[in-house]
Enzyme design. Structure first.
Site, PDB file in Angstrom:
ATOM      1  CD  GLU A 369      34.466  48.354  41.913  1.00 27.62           C
ATOM      2  OE1 GLU A 369      33.682  47.539  41.415  1.00 27.62           O
ATOM      3  OE2 GLU A 369      35.360  48.352  41.534  1.00 27.62           O
ATOM      4  CG  HIS A 646      36.485  41.965  44.212  1.00 32.99           C
ATOM      5  ND1 HIS A 646      37.264  42.314  45.010  1.00 32.99           N
ATOM      6  CD2 HIS A 646      35.880  42.519  43.385  1.00 32.99           C
ATOM      7  CE1 HIS A 646      37.862  43.044  44.074  1.00 32.99           C
ATOM      8  NE2 HIS A 646      36.880  43.094  42.655  1.00 32.99           N
TER       9      HIS A 646
END
Length: 662
Positions: A369, A646
């Site tokens: 990402e 995350h």
């Protein structure tokens, strides 16, 4: 294979692309700012809640018409730029390879030594993280913001955490294998002085022999191998070894302790406060991505280590209260070695932990990402202080080779301390929904990590991927896993070398990592859990389909709680993740019809320790037959607290000669 150092094959196309993007960018930036102003994060909401004058609402009322007017003006130029930009993507290369030419600016690469494949073996450390570096308006949907500043801070934290000295404490005595964490609370500090020496003297009363391995050491490996029995060949030069032996639990003298303090500490000034006072001063910190360089997240001191045994501070000279408030507690690792090798957990053949820092001497890093190109540049510049080789801007754009239009790249980024020999990228053709707008795929790499005395290359394979994210797309993810295995097999076949002119290469490891967007405990992910990928690759956290090991925790944080005091700093997040109640409150758990959507206050039975969707897998097959690969340690990392939703993961593999049959 040629590694592409620029996205286009010639300067003319590069200039034309820059011109077209220059026409598009104002419209893109204004639109991003406009949408982002209407998507506040919980941190911003809390700040605005304290504003009795509603100043932010007034700003939105004033700036929205201005943004709309500028958007209307820039839109025609953006359309012209798009007409130039789109066809250029058919000639664009799938990644950009960047290598640092001036190695004097690299802290990590200068520490590497050539592995000659002797019997002692070699350890390699791998890290993986989803860093959520999307355009700011989209990143806010995950409750994170300020993408450009986050990119710079993420890179700084990773390279500072990885390049710190690795503190190892070895216990050689078979009878004295316990150690008090408090007794080493002042072992390492970048600020020396008499108070540090006194702390060392007081804390090392139970030791009989201690060693420090400095940056330029490495000539006394034979003695270390003899004393420790398992010292690794080519251990990096920034490893600080504290060896504790003791047949009689004798005391070391003060001069010995003073000598250690002089070696371990950089004597730059007196210490005004105790570590306990520092710990107290850490309360009430703001979210990490809003802090400045050198703060609790920056880890600009290179003396930090990975477990809560050593506390230290960064900075030079005397410190005041404001400086102390911005420092983290640094930690060191405890590694017990006795006549019979012992591990921290008797039920596991390797160490595992929840660490506040990335592992010291991190060799390879795979990120997902990293969609925003400006953020990717800032991240790359920071990582280049430690990693010499980086591949970024990986993916395809427009309709090149695909039936759907790709607005952003794959988001994959790879950084390495070892030379990259070959690289290949493939885009998944079956993306659905919003995922079809990005070129999610898989990046395959071949790196050279050493050579044999016969000049045979020792290589390793690393794969990084990001699968379909939307819930319910089980079939799509399974198809992508099938493609992943096929592409990997083709890559290994096309890059192998076994001709007479080029001696056969010896494969040391084969690692696959990334955000797979399914967990091993959810009943909705049964197909993925049973995929054949897990017969070729081993998951250190997994017992079998539907069952994780008890120490494995989820890697997906509840976005709503990212800025709560319990998780907004690396140290606080580490403590919270070590608590079962903390995990229930701040992790996303496997989906179940019987569970409410709210994370906090949930009292029902929860399956597993959260959704573990970020994986680190390794293969035992397809490697050089005379070697064996073992996991040395596995870590869940909290160092990026407040910067992404995350938890990064890291794994250290030991490659060594296989044991002969008795």
């Amino acid at each position: 294979m040629v590694l592409y150092t620029s996205p286009f094959p010639n300067g003319f196309l590069s200039a034309l692309h820059s011109f077209s993007w220059g026409l598009i960018f104002p419209c893109y930036w204004i639109g991003d700012r406009l949408v982002g102003s209407f998507v506040p994060t919980t941190y911003e909401k809390r700040q605005r809640g304290d504003d009795p004058c509603y100043f932010h609402a007034l700003c939105i009322i004033i700036t929205t018409p201005i943004y709309l007017a500028l958007l209307a003006v820039s839109l025609p130029f953006a359309l012209i730029g798009f007409l130039l930009w789109s066809p250029l993507q058919s000639t664009r290369r799938p990644y950009v390879y960047s290598r640092v030419q001036d190695k004097s600016h690299i802290h990590g690469s200068t520490l590497l030594t050539e592995w000659k494949a002797s019997s002692n073996g070699k350890s390699f450390c791998f890290g993986s993280a989803n860093v959520c570096l999307l355009p700011d308006s989209l990143a806010r949907l995950n409750n994170v913001f300020n993408t450009q500043a986050r990119a710079k801070e993420i890179g700084r934290r990773i390279r500072n955490g990885a390049s710190r000295p690795q503190i190892k404490i070895y216990i050689d005595s078979p009878t004295n294998t316990s150690i008090s964490a408090a007794s080493f609370s002042s072992l390492v500090s970048p600020q020396g002085g008499e108070s540090n020496n006194r702390a060392v003297n007081a804390g090392l009363k139970r030791t009989t022999s201690m060693e420090y391995k400095g940056d330029n050491s490495g000539s006394n490996n034979s003695e270390e191998n003899k004393a420790g029995g398992e010292a690794n060949e080519g251990e990096d030069g920034n490893t600080c070894i504290v060896r504790i032996g003791g047949e009689d639990n004798g005391h070391i003298s003060d001069p010995e302790a003073d000598g250690l303090g002089g070696q371990v500490n950089n004597n730059k000034g007196p210490v005004d406060r105790s570590p306990e006072a520092e710990a107290e001063s850490l309360k009430g910190q703001t979210p990490n991505h809003k802090q400045k360089e050198g703060d609790s997240g920056s880890l600009d001191s290179y003396t930090a280590s990975r477990e809560s045994l050593v506390k230290a501070r960064a900075g030079d000279g005397p410190v005041d209260q404001s400086t102390i408030n911005s420092k983290l507690l640094y930690k060191a690792s405890l590694m017990k070695k006795t006549s019979v090798r012992k591990k921290r957990n008797t039920d596991e053949p390797f160490d595992h932990e929840i660490s506040a820092f990335f592992p010291a001497n991190l060799d390879f890093l795979c990120l997902q990402e990293v969609f925003d190109k400006r953020a990717a540049e800032k991240l790359k510049d920071q990582l280049h202080h430690y990693f010499e080789y980086i591949l970024y801007d990986v993916g395809v754009y427009s309709c090149h080779g695909h039936c759907t239009f790709k607005f952003v790249n794959s988001g994959l980024l790879f950084a390495s301390r070892y030379p990259v020999m070959d690289a290949a990228y493939h885009c998944y053709p079956n993306g659905k929904g919003t995922d079809s707008l990005s070129s999610k795929g898989a990046l395959f790499l071949k790196v050279q990590v050493g050579s044999t005395p016969q000049d045979q290359r020792i290589v390793g394979y690393i794969s990084c991927t990001h699968l379909q994210a939307l819930a319910g797309d089980t079939t799509v993810r399974c198809e992508q896993l099938d493609l992943l295995q096929d592409w990997l097999a083709d890559f290994r076949k096309s890059t192998s070398s076994s001709s007479t002119a080029n001696p056969e290469e010896l494969v040391a490891f084969d690692v696959l990592c990334g955000d797979l967007n399914f967990d091993n405990c959810s009943s909705d992910d049964k197909l993925e859990q049973q995929h054949s990928l897990f017969t070729r690759y081993k998951d250190p956290c997994r017992i079998g389909p539907g069952e994780d090991k008890s120490w494995a925790i989820g890697t997906l944080l509840d976005p709503e709680g990212l800025y709560d005091e319990e998780v907004c700093t690396p140290d606080n997040l580490q403590k919270t993740m070590e608590s079962e109640d903390g995990r229930k409150a701040f992790l996303v758990f496997p989906t179940s019809k019987s569970h409410a959507s709210s994370q906090k206050g949930r009292k029902g039975a929860l399956k597993g320790n959260g959704r573990r969707i970020d994986y680190m897998l390794y293969a035992e097959e397809g490697l050089y037959l005379e070697w064996k690969v073992e996991v040395e340690e596995f870590s869940f990392i909290t160092q990026l607290a407040g910067l992404t939703d995350h938890l990064p993961v890291a794994m250290r593999l030991m490659v060594s000669m296989g044991e002969e049959d008795s």
